[in-house]
Scaffold this motif. Structure first.
Motif, PDB file in Angstrom:
ATOM      1  N   PRO A 178       0.664 -11.890  -7.111  1.00 27.93           N
ATOM      2  CA  PRO A 178      -0.565 -11.160  -6.787  1.00 27.93           C
ATOM      3  C   PRO A 178      -0.261  -9.790  -6.192  1.00 27.93           C
ATOM      4  N   VAL A 179      -0.934  -8.769  -6.692  1.00 29.09           N
ATOM      5  CA  VAL A 179      -0.770  -7.405  -6.198  1.00 29.09           C
ATOM      6  C   VAL A 179      -2.134  -6.727  -6.194  1.00 29.09           C
ATOM      7  N   ALA A 180      -2.213  -5.615  -5.478  1.00 27.26           N
ATOM      8  CA  ALA A 180      -3.383  -4.745  -5.556  1.00 27.26           C
ATOM      9  C   ALA A 180      -3.217  -3.829  -6.763  1.00 27.26           C
ATOM     10  N   VAL A 181      -4.235  -3.737  -7.593  1.00 27.83           N
ATOM     11  CA  VAL A 181      -4.154  -2.944  -8.823  1.00 27.83           C
ATOM     12  C   VAL A 181      -4.894  -1.620  -8.676  1.00 27.83           C
ATOM     13  N   GLN A 182      -5.262  -1.255  -7.456  1.00 33.50           N
ATOM     14  CA  GLN A 182      -5.972  -0.002  -7.233  1.00 33.50           C
ATOM     15  C   GLN A 182      -5.821   0.371  -5.763  1.00 33.50           C
ATOM     16  N   GLY A 183      -5.708   1.661  -5.493  1.00 39.15           N
ATOM     17  CA  GLY A 183      -5.631   2.116  -4.114  1.00 39.15           C
ATOM     18  C   GLY A 183      -4.217   2.468  -3.699  1.00 39.15           C
ATOM     19  N   GLN A 184      -4.066   2.713  -2.407  1.00 38.74           N
ATOM     20  CA  GLN A 184      -2.791   3.165  -1.890  1.00 38.74           C
ATOM     21  C   GLN A 184      -1.718   2.083  -1.947  1.00 38.74           C
ATOM     22  N   ALA A 185      -2.102   0.802  -1.838  1.00 40.43           N
ATOM     23  CA  ALA A 185      -1.129  -0.300  -1.843  1.00 40.43           C
ATOM     24  C   ALA A 185      -0.702  -0.706  -3.235  1.00 40.43           C
ATOM     25  N   CYS A 186      -1.290  -0.143  -4.263  1.00 33.12           N
ATOM     26  CA  CYS A 186      -1.017  -0.591  -5.631  1.00 33.12           C
ATOM     27  C   CYS A 186       0.435  -0.338  -6.015  1.00 33.12           C
ATOM     28  N   ALA A 187       0.897   0.904  -5.906  1.00 32.58           N
ATOM     29  CA  ALA A 187       2.233   1.266  -6.388  1.00 32.58           C
ATOM     30  C   ALA A 187       3.337   0.484  -5.687  1.00 32.58           C
ATOM     31  N   PRO A 188       3.390   0.445  -4.349  1.00 29.12           N
ATOM     32  CA  PRO A 188       4.499  -0.311  -3.723  1.00 29.12           C
ATOM     33  C   PRO A 188       4.455  -1.800  -4.023  1.00 29.12           C
ATOM     34  N   GLU A 189       3.274  -2.395  -4.122  1.00 23.09           N
ATOM     35  CA  GLU A 189       3.207  -3.837  -4.408  1.00 23.09           C
ATOM     36  C   GLU A 189       3.644  -4.145  -5.835  1.00 23.09           C
ATOM     37  N   VAL A 190       3.239  -3.312  -6.800  1.00 22.04           N
ATOM     38  CA  VAL A 190       3.649  -3.548  -8.189  1.00 22.04           C
ATOM     39  C   VAL A 190       5.160  -3.389  -8.328  1.00 22.04           C
ATOM     40  N   ALA A 191       5.730  -2.348  -7.707  1.00 22.89           N
ATOM     41  CA  ALA A 191       7.185  -2.162  -7.774  1.00 22.89           C
ATOM     42  C   ALA A 191       7.918  -3.324  -7.114  1.00 22.89           C
ATOM     43  N   ALA A 192       7.406  -3.788  -5.964  1.00 20.38           N
ATOM     44  CA  ALA A 192       8.040  -4.930  -5.291  1.00 20.38           C
ATOM     45  C   ALA A 192       7.944  -6.194  -6.132  1.00 20.38           C
ATOM     46  N   ALA A 193       6.836  -6.389  -6.857  1.00 20.88           N
ATOM     47  CA  ALA A 193       6.688  -7.579  -7.697  1.00 20.88           C
ATOM     48  C   ALA A 193       7.693  -7.567  -8.848  1.00 20.88           C
ATOM     49  N   ILE A 194       7.883  -6.405  -9.484  1.00 22.54           N
ATOM     50  CA  ILE A 194       8.844  -6.322 -10.594  1.00 22.54           C
ATOM     51  C   ILE A 194      10.251  -6.604 -10.090  1.00 22.54           C
ATOM     52  N   ARG A 195      10.621  -5.977  -8.961  1.00 21.68           N
ATOM     53  CA  ARG A 195      11.962  -6.221  -8.421  1.00 21.68           C
ATOM     54  C   ARG A 195      12.100  -7.651  -7.898  1.00 21.68           C
ATOM     55  N   GLY A 196      11.019  -8.238  -7.394  1.00 21.44           N
ATOM     56  CA  GLY A 196      11.090  -9.618  -6.922  1.00 21.44           C
ATOM     57  C   GLY A 196      11.343 -10.609  -8.043  1.00 21.44           C
ATOM     58  N   PHE A 197      10.680 -10.419  -9.181  1.00 24.46           N
ATOM     59  CA  PHE A 197      10.942 -11.297 -10.323  1.00 24.46           C
ATOM     60  C   PHE A 197      12.396 -11.168 -10.784  1.00 24.46           C
ATOM     61  N   ASN A 198      12.949  -9.947 -10.786  1.00 19.97           N
ATOM     62  CA  ASN A 198      14.333  -9.756 -11.211  1.00 19.97           C
ATOM     63  C   ASN A 198      15.320 -10.345 -10.218  1.00 19.97           C
ATOM     64  N   ALA A 199      14.929 -10.466  -8.942  1.00 24.24           N
ATOM     65  CA  ALA A 199      15.843 -10.998  -7.928  1.00 24.24           C
ATOM     66  C   ALA A 199      15.883 -12.516  -7.895  1.00 24.24           C
ATOM     67  N   LEU A 200      14.985 -13.200  -8.614  1.00 22.41           N
ATOM     68  CA  LEU A 200      14.989 -14.667  -8.600  1.00 22.41           C
ATOM     69  C   LEU A 200      16.258 -15.186  -9.259  1.00 22.41           C
ATOM     70  N   PRO A 201      16.922 -16.211  -8.666  1.00 21.31           N
ATOM     71  CA  PRO A 201      18.125 -16.777  -9.310  1.00 21.31           C
ATOM     72  C   PRO A 201      17.751 -17.582 -10.542  1.00 21.31           C
TER      73      PRO A 201
END
Length: 522
Positions: A178-201
């Motif tokens: 889950p991420v915010a898709v609009q507003g100031q929190a959108c960009a950092p949350e989307v970037a963190a989600a992409i990197r989080g999926f890649n960090a899963l073992p």
């Protein structure tokens, strides 16, 4: 005093109704701004089915609603697009139903690219120069992913559309970040989600997705601006997991679309691109199986027909084997007579060769060979023991049985000439060499057996650190046997060592008045 008298004090201020006040404001605005030209950047654009055109004109401090009626919009040579900077000509008015003012646009001319679009273009050019949009960096999307990661808002209609489409086409396991898709929190949350999926073992409790979908519904340029941020674009380009971008509608384009491995026009289309249709796969597999069955049957039929065609060109087996069978019968009939004739010839040659032998020479030769054989047998007996002695005795018996036959041969050889003596010499040489070869062969076999005995014997095992346990003179192989033995003995590579008594004796009852109940350990 009138009972209906109004007790409230009367003032000089007039009272307006809402409609009267709204009409007065409308007349003031339309009178002051009858025809104006406004420059600004086009914001959100809407084209409903009525044919009217609704859009916003904005700058860095204010926003103005603008309307172009159906007829006016049809006559415009330049259609306003989001992000364009234009000069709109029209008249100001109000909309009493929502208490707002707006511009009725009659004509539009372009005034250059808007500030947001110019900034977006500069950012796109800079990231493209770094190679983040290079097609060579893009990874192929797996044909049938086991786990799909979705980066979107969990409360919107986008995730429901994706799940519904996946369930219809090919149900797969879905992980939602889950991420915010609009507003100031959108960009950092989307970037963190992409990197989080890649960090899963890969072998962790939470499975690592095989493909990632970044999805959002349509909106204005400002609503989708979070997906144009540099942090999101770099996270998408660095993702080791293939990424599908599904941001906005088909006409919306963001920078993440250029960095993603695949761009989908809508979130629903992203689900369609992620998985195939299961029913189509089943139908394709069934069709391939049917084609394979038909191909195998046709191949077998063609080869069978070819085999039948070739078999008709072959001659009959009887014709191939008849001549050979006849020759075999002919030579079989001649073989018995030829064998008898050959035996007769060989017997005559043997008789002629044995006629010239001298008995005295053969006897002296046999005497010398017997002496040599006895000496060799003695040496062999010393090395081989009883086995070679038995073999030597057998040889003596064989020689004793051979002596009468040789005597007869010598008697017959006396009647032959030099040729018989030469044959006798050859036979004598062979007779002389035969015992040596036999004895050498027996000695070699004895040495091989002795080496095998030494290699496989337990003495070699003792040299490697093992020991043999004996109880009562027998080898002990279990704990129970050791417990039953009276005396134990261990054999090492350099000797034997007594271990003492085996099983402990049954405990004896203590003598009264003895050592306080402390029995003997033995």
């Amino acid at each position: 005093m009138d009972i209906f008298e109004d007790l409230a004090p009367q003032g000089n201020r007039p009272e307006y109704t809402v409609s009267e006040l709204s009409g007065a404001v409308k007349r003031v605005i339309e009178g002051e701004f009858g025809l104006v030209r406004v420059r600004g950047e086009v914001g959100r654009v809407s084209r409903p089915s009525s044919g009217h055109l609704y859009f916003d004109l904005k700058d860095d401090r204010a926003c103005l609603a603008a309307i172009a009626w159906k007829g006016q919009a049809a006559r415009m040579q330049v259609r306003p697009e989001e992000g364009m900077e234009i000069v709109a000509t029209g008249r100001m008015t109000t909309f009493p139903g929502q208490s707002k003012y707006q511009l009725i646009v009659e004509d539009v001319v372009p005034a250059g690219a808007g500030a947001l679009m110019a900034m977006l273009e500069r950012r796109r050019a800079a990231l493209q120069a770094e190679g983040l949009f290079d097609p060579a960096r893009k990874k192929p999307i797996p044909y049938l992913p086991g786990v799909i990661g979705v980066v979107t808002s969990p409360s919107g209609a986008v995730i429901r559309d994706i799940l519904h489409r996946l369930r219809d086409r090919f149900p797969r396991r879905v992980l939602i970040w889950p991420v915010a898709v609009q507003g100031q929190a959108c960009a950092p949350e989307v970037a963190a989600a992409i990197r989080g999926f890649n960090a899963l073992p890969g072998d962790g409790s939470v499975p690592r997705p095989d493909v990632i979908i970044v999805a959002r519904g349509g909106g204005s340029l400002e609503d989708l601006w979070g997906f144009n941020e540099e942090i999101v674009v770099r996270a998408a380009a660095e993702s080791r997991i293939p990424l599908i971008s599904a941001v906005g509608h088909e006409t919306d384009t963001t920078l993440i679309d250029h960095a993603a491995d695949l761009r989908a026009p809508t979130p629903t289309a992203a689900a369609e691109l992620a998985v195939p249709v299961r029913l189509d796969l089943l139908a394709a597999v069934a069709d391939l199986a049917a084609r394979q069955g038909r191909a195998v049957a046709a191949g077998v039929e063609r080869r069978g027909q070819r085999l039948r065609d070739l078999s008709r060109a072959l001659p009959r087996p009887e014709a191939l084997t008849g001549a050979a069978a006849q020759r075999l019968d002919l030579w079989a009939g001649r073989l018995s007579g030829a064998l008898g004739l050959m035996v007769a010839r060989k017997r005559g040659a043997f008789d002629r060769a044995g006629g010239g032998m001298r008995p005295d020479l053969l006897l002296r030769l046999l005497s010398r060979r017997a002496d040599g054989l006895a000496a060799a047998g003695g040496r062999l007996a010393d090395r081989a023991g009883r086995a070679l002695e038995r073999r030597h005795l057998g040889f003596d018996k064989w020689a004793s049985r051979l002596a009468p036959a040789l005597a007869r041969l010598l008697a017959e050889a006396d009647r032959t000439g030099r040729k018989g003596r030469a044959d006798l010499a050859v036979l004598a040489g062979r007779l002389e060499a035969a015992p040596r070869r036999r004895l050498a062969d027996l000695a070699r076999r004895l040495e091989q057996v002795d080496r095998t005995r030494q290699t496989l014997g337990y003495a070699e095992t003792l040299k490697r650190g093992f020991a043999v346990i004996r109880g009562d003179g027998h080898v002990v192989t279990s704990r129970e046997e050791a417990a039953r033995a009276a005396v134990l003995e261990a054999e090492f590579r350099d000797g034997r060592l007594p271990l003492g008594q085996g099983a402990a004796p049954a405990p004896r009852k203590p003598k009264p008045g003895g050592d306080g109940g402390q029995g003997s350990l033995f």
